[in-house]
Write a protein that holds these residues in place. Sequence first.
Motif, mmCIF file in Angstrom:
data_model
loop_
_atom_site.group_PDB
_atom_site.id
_atom_site.type_symbol
_atom_site.label_atom_id
_atom_site.label_comp_id
_atom_site.label_asym_id
_atom_site.label_seq_id
_atom_site.Cartn_x
_atom_site.Cartn_y
_atom_site.Cartn_z
ATOM 1 N N GLN A 12 21.815 3.919 5.285
ATOM 2 C CA GLN A 12 21.202 5.218 5.579
ATOM 3 C C GLN A 12 20.617 5.848 4.318
ATOM 4 O OE1 GLN A 12 20.544 6.528 8.587
ATOM 5 N NE2 GLN A 12 19.382 8.010 7.407
ATOM 6 N N GLN A 13 21.322 5.728 3.209
ATOM 7 C CA GLN A 13 20.809 6.253 1.938
ATOM 8 C C GLN A 13 19.519 5.530 1.537
ATOM 9 O OE1 GLN A 13 24.246 5.715 -0.552
ATOM 10 N NE2 GLN A 13 25.007 7.781 -0.172
ATOM 11 N N LEU A 14 19.482 4.222 1.738
ATOM 12 C CA LEU A 14 18.262 3.468 1.442
ATOM 13 C C LEU A 14 17.099 3.943 2.306
ATOM 14 C CD1 LEU A 14 19.533 -0.204 1.022
ATOM 15 C CD2 LEU A 14 18.451 1.226 -0.713
ATOM 16 N N ARG A 15 17.359 4.168 3.593
ATOM 17 C CA ARG A 15 16.315 4.671 4.492
ATOM 18 C C ARG A 15 15.758 5.988 3.975
ATOM 19 N NH1 ARG A 15 19.067 3.848 10.407
ATOM 20 N NH2 ARG A 15 18.608 1.639 10.604
ATOM 21 N N THR A 16 16.646 6.877 3.570
ATOM 22 C CA THR A 16 16.235 8.190 3.075
ATOM 23 C C THR A 16 15.373 8.050 1.827
ATOM 24 O OG1 THR A 16 18.242 9.169 3.973
ATOM 25 C CG2 THR A 16 17.099 10.422 2.261
ATOM 26 N N ILE A 17 15.791 7.204 0.905
ATOM 27 C CA ILE A 17 15.041 6.991 -0.335
ATOM 28 C C ILE A 17 13.679 6.381 -0.037
ATOM 29 C CG2 ILE A 17 14.979 5.638 -2.466
ATOM 30 C CD1 ILE A 17 18.087 5.992 -2.523
ATOM 31 N N ILE A 18 13.644 5.398 0.848
ATOM 32 C CA ILE A 18 12.381 4.735 1.189
ATOM 33 C C ILE A 18 11.414 5.722 1.832
ATOM 34 C CG2 ILE A 18 11.327 3.026 2.737
ATOM 35 C CD1 ILE A 18 13.869 1.278 2.162
ATOM 36 N N MET A 44 17.000 -1.163 10.653
ATOM 37 C CA MET A 44 15.985 -0.540 9.799
ATOM 38 C C MET A 44 14.579 -0.918 10.268
ATOM 39 S SD MET A 44 17.503 -0.754 5.948
ATOM 40 C CE MET A 44 16.203 0.267 5.276
ATOM 41 N N GLU A 45 14.463 -2.044 10.938
ATOM 42 C CA GLU A 45 13.168 -2.564 11.363
ATOM 43 C C GLU A 45 12.799 -2.197 12.797
ATOM 44 O OE1 GLU A 45 11.159 -4.222 9.258
ATOM 45 O OE2 GLU A 45 12.672 -3.904 7.705
ATOM 46 N N ARG A 46 13.815 -2.076 13.641
ATOM 47 C CA ARG A 46 13.550 -1.796 15.052
ATOM 48 C C ARG A 46 14.704 -0.994 15.637
ATOM 49 N NH1 ARG A 46 16.932 -4.661 18.361
ATOM 50 N NH2 ARG A 46 17.704 -6.663 17.648
ATOM 51 N N LYS A 47 14.435 -0.372 16.785
ATOM 52 C CA LYS A 47 15.492 0.350 17.485
ATOM 53 C C LYS A 47 16.430 -0.669 18.130
ATOM 54 C CE LYS A 47 16.424 3.722 20.935
ATOM 55 N NZ LYS A 47 16.279 5.089 21.200
ATOM 56 N N LEU A 48 17.726 -0.462 17.942
ATOM 57 C CA LEU A 48 18.705 -1.374 18.527
ATOM 58 C C LEU A 48 18.814 -1.140 20.025
ATOM 59 C CD1 LEU A 48 21.586 -1.187 15.878
ATOM 60 C CD2 LEU A 48 19.765 -2.896 16.060
ATOM 61 N N ALA A 97 11.390 8.994 1.503
ATOM 62 C CA ALA A 97 10.962 9.975 0.502
ATOM 63 C C ALA A 97 9.910 9.373 -0.421
ATOM 64 C CB ALA A 97 12.164 10.449 -0.312
ATOM 65 N N THR A 98 10.091 8.130 -0.808
ATOM 66 C CA THR A 98 9.127 7.451 -1.671
ATOM 67 C C THR A 98 7.810 7.259 -0.939
ATOM 68 O OG1 THR A 98 10.931 6.298 -2.780
ATOM 69 C CG2 THR A 98 8.729 5.383 -3.051
ATOM 70 N N LYS A 99 7.889 6.849 0.326
ATOM 71 C CA LYS A 99 6.676 6.645 1.125
ATOM 72 C C LYS A 99 5.931 7.960 1.306
ATOM 73 C CE LYS A 99 5.071 4.774 5.517
ATOM 74 N NZ LYS A 99 4.395 5.887 6.124
ATOM 75 N N ASP A 100 6.671 9.023 1.613
ATOM 76 C CA ASP A 100 6.042 10.331 1.808
ATOM 77 C C ASP A 100 5.339 10.805 0.547
ATOM 78 O OD1 ASP A 100 6.919 10.367 4.406
ATOM 79 O OD2 ASP A 100 8.604 11.719 4.032
ATOM 80 N N SER A 101 5.947 10.616 -0.599
ATOM 81 C CA SER A 101 5.329 11.080 -1.844
ATOM 82 C C SER A 101 4.142 10.216 -2.228
ATOM 83 C CB SER A 101 6.356 11.116 -2.975
ATOM 84 O OG SER A 101 6.777 9.816 -3.309
ATOM 85 N N SER A 102 4.146 8.938 -1.854
ATOM 86 C CA SER A 102 3.001 8.085 -2.194
ATOM 87 C C SER A 102 1.833 8.293 -1.238
ATOM 88 C CB SER A 102 3.413 6.608 -2.206
ATOM 89 O OG SER A 102 3.736 6.161 -0.915
#
Length: 65
Positions: free
Chosen positions: A45-51, A15-19, A53-58
Motif C-alpha cells: 500500500q505504501q508503494l502504491r501511494t508513492i507511485i 496492484m495491476e488489476r482488481k481482485l 504521488a510520483t506519477k501525479d507530480s510528473s
Amino acid sequence: MMNCEQATQLLSVGMERKLKLKEQAELKMHLLICSGCRQFAQQVQQLRTIIRATKDSSDKPEEKK
C-alpha cells in the motif's frame, strides 16, 4: 486455505488489476491470521501511494522561472 506465497502473489497482482471477489475473501481470511502478510500488505500500500504521488507530480507541467 491460502498460504503466504499465494497471498503475497495476490497482493502484488492487486496492484495491476482488481481482485475477484473470491480472491479478496481468501486474502482477507489469510491476512486475519498472518502478521507477516499483513505487514507485506502495508508495504504494498505504501508503494502504491508513492507511485501515485510520483506519477501525479510528473503529469504536471513544470513551471518556468
